[in-house]
Design a protein around this motif. Structure first.
Motif, PDB file in Angstrom:
ATOM      1  N   ASN A   1       0.836  -1.200   0.000  1.00 38.86           N
ATOM      2  CA  ASN A   1       0.000   0.000   0.000  1.00 38.86           C
ATOM      3  C   ASN A   1       0.868   1.246   0.000  1.00 38.86           C
ATOM      4  N   ALA A   2       0.300   2.319  -0.520  1.00 38.17           N
ATOM      5  CA  ALA A   2       1.017   3.592  -0.580  1.00 38.17           C
ATOM      6  C   ALA A   2       0.043   4.738  -0.336  1.00 38.17           C
ATOM      7  N   GLY A   3       0.450   5.633   0.528  1.00 38.05           N
ATOM      8  CA  GLY A   3      -0.332   6.845   0.776  1.00 38.05           C
ATOM      9  C   GLY A   3       0.272   7.999  -0.009  1.00 38.05           C
ATOM     10  N   LEU A   4      -0.532   8.628  -0.833  1.00 41.34           N
ATOM     11  CA  LEU A   4      -0.078   9.779  -1.606  1.00 41.34           C
ATOM     12  C   LEU A   4      -0.398  11.046  -0.821  1.00 41.34           C
ATOM     13  N   LEU A   5       0.641  11.727  -0.334  1.00 42.63           N
ATOM     14  CA  LEU A   5       0.443  12.998   0.367  1.00 42.63           C
ATOM     15  C   LEU A   5       0.285  14.075  -0.693  1.00 42.63           C
ATOM     16  N   LEU A   6      -0.948  14.404  -1.001  1.00 40.54           N
ATOM     17  CA  LEU A   6      -1.211  15.359  -2.069  1.00 40.54           C
ATOM     18  C   LEU A   6      -0.525  16.692  -1.799  1.00 40.54           C
ATOM     19  N   THR A   7      -0.470  17.085  -0.535  1.00 38.44           N
ATOM     20  CA  THR A   7       0.118  18.357  -0.132  1.00 38.44           C
ATOM     21  C   THR A   7       0.486  18.310   1.339  1.00 38.44           C
ATOM     22  N   TYR A   8       1.406  19.184   1.727  1.00 41.82           N
ATOM     23  CA  TYR A   8       1.702  19.371   3.154  1.00 41.82           C
ATOM     24  C   TYR A   8       0.815  20.474   3.738  1.00 41.82           C
ATOM     25  N   LYS A   9       0.117  21.170   2.876  1.00 45.92           N
ATOM     26  CA  LYS A   9      -0.745  22.258   3.329  1.00 45.92           C
ATOM     27  C   LYS A   9      -2.007  21.697   3.977  1.00 45.92           C
ATOM     28  N   CYS A  10      -2.421  22.300   5.077  1.00 44.88           N
ATOM     29  CA  CYS A  10      -3.628  21.878   5.773  1.00 44.88           C
ATOM     30  C   CYS A  10      -4.254  23.097   6.427  1.00 44.88           C
ATOM     31  N   ASN A  11      -5.559  23.078   6.594  1.00 44.19           N
ATOM     32  CA  ASN A  11      -6.230  24.176   7.286  1.00 44.19           C
ATOM     33  C   ASN A  11      -6.026  24.088   8.792  1.00 44.19           C
TER      34      ASN A  11
END
Length: 347
Positions: free
Chosen positions: A25-35
């Motif tokens: 399995n692999a998690g794709l971190l779309l962005t490091y930006k978060c609200n």
């Protein structure tokens, strides 16, 4: 699909020794930006961070995992908060569908965006058509410090109606109907709520979690931690996380770069990996994070009296080394350690 015998590491160890497992399995971190800037975040995500995964990087990761694990390959999309970049996420899912890749297993969100029922229904309909199997909604005291509970409740309710309850995961369900009030509390009150939450659901002390939270529950000496290493963690990881720039992290060991999918396929990274090729990974593999102390102390690092465990010590030392420009090919990127300068990639 690759075989265990394809691994360079596996070909060099004895038959009775533990083997380097295939990643499934692999998690794709779309962005490091978060609200949000949750204290337990493993990746130090926040509104000040950046990064946005290219469609090509996501698809290369997806294809690479399929090459490794065949039909057992599972991809999930996370962040940061992926819904901050809804259009990019949809581009990735559409391209994956065109490439006839296995549908996305899971998409994670804190639900901040679910302020309007019509928007929720529209977006869930799109994700359903693009093959998303499950939706995961983060609900806990750490998120509710930044995200109102009502949007999360609205999202969970509508998602269960449209997708079915089995396709909706709420982490953690107990807090959905009985949320913990976190806003407007004193420092001492927040700390008590943090401790209570960690008793219910233990944290992994990497990223931001290796800061305030780890210090709240620290109780292990360096001598005790010295009895452990990271051999099992590396060899037995069921999968990887891949950040917006293509950096590959083993399991949830954020900030330790095994390779980059924009340079090598995920299959090749797995096949060629062996701890002896990298000083930091070799040290962690055989000696654990205590093995990193010597170099850090030479540069001025002062060990704490106690840590919350080996991940806390490891992250603390790696952050120190990163700030001094050491081992930058393995320790990074800056976002994982709470920094916003010196980044590479699109952001």
């Amino acid at each position: 699909m690759r075989q265990l015998s394809d691994s360079v590491y596996n070909s060099q160890v004895g038959r009775a020794e533990a083997k380097f497992k295939l990643w499934h399995n692999a998690g794709l971190l779309l962005t490091y930006k978060c609200n949000a800037s949750c204290e337990f975040c493993y990746y130090n995500c926040s509104p000040q961070q950046g990064g946005l995964m290219e469609v090509e990087t996501a698809i290369a990761s997806w294809q690479g995992l399929r090459e490794l694990a065949g039909e057992d390959a599972k991809i999930h999309i996370t962040g940061g908060e992926p819904f901050l970049y809804w259009e990019r996420m949809i581009e990735i899912l559409q391209q994956a569908q065109k490439e006839k890749l296995r549908p996305c297993d899971l998409i994670e969100t804190n639900g901040y965006w679910a302020t309007d029922e019509a928007i929720v229904r529209e977006r869930l309909g799109v994700l359903d058509k693009l093959g998303m199997k499950r939706l995961k909604i983060s609900v806990d005291p750490f998120h509710q410090e930044y995200v109102d509970i009502e949007p999360a409740r609205r999202l969970a309710h509508i998602a269960k109606e449209l997708l079915g309850a089995k396709r909706v995961l709420v982490r953690w369900e107990k807090y959905l109907e009985n949320p913990i009030e976190m806003k407007g509390l004193s420092k001492q009150e927040k700390q008590q709520r943090y401790r209570e939450a960690m008793k219910d659901y233990p944290c992994r002390f990497t990223g931001r979690a290796a800061g305030k939270l780890a210090r709240l529950v620290a109780g292990e000496t360096v001598e005790k931690i010295a009895k452990t290493n990271c051999r099992v963690a590396f060899l037995g990881a069921k999968g990887v996380h891949i950040d917006p720039y293509g950096n590959v992290f083993s399991g949830t060991c954020s900030g330790i770069i095994l390779g980059n999918v924009t340079e090598d396929s995920l299959g090749d990274i797995w096949e060629k990996w062996q701890p002896g090729d990298d000083e930091i990974i070799n040290t962690l593999f055989f000696s654990g994070p205590v093995g990193l102390l010597g170099e850090a102390v030479k540069l001025g690092y002062r060990p704490r009296e106690v840590y919350a465990g080996k991940c806390h010590l490891c992250t603390d030392v790696r952050r120190f080394l990163l700030e001094r420009g050491q081992f930058s090919s393995t320790i990074g990127p800056a976002e994982c350690y709470g920094h916003t300068e010196g980044r590479t990639g699109n952001y």
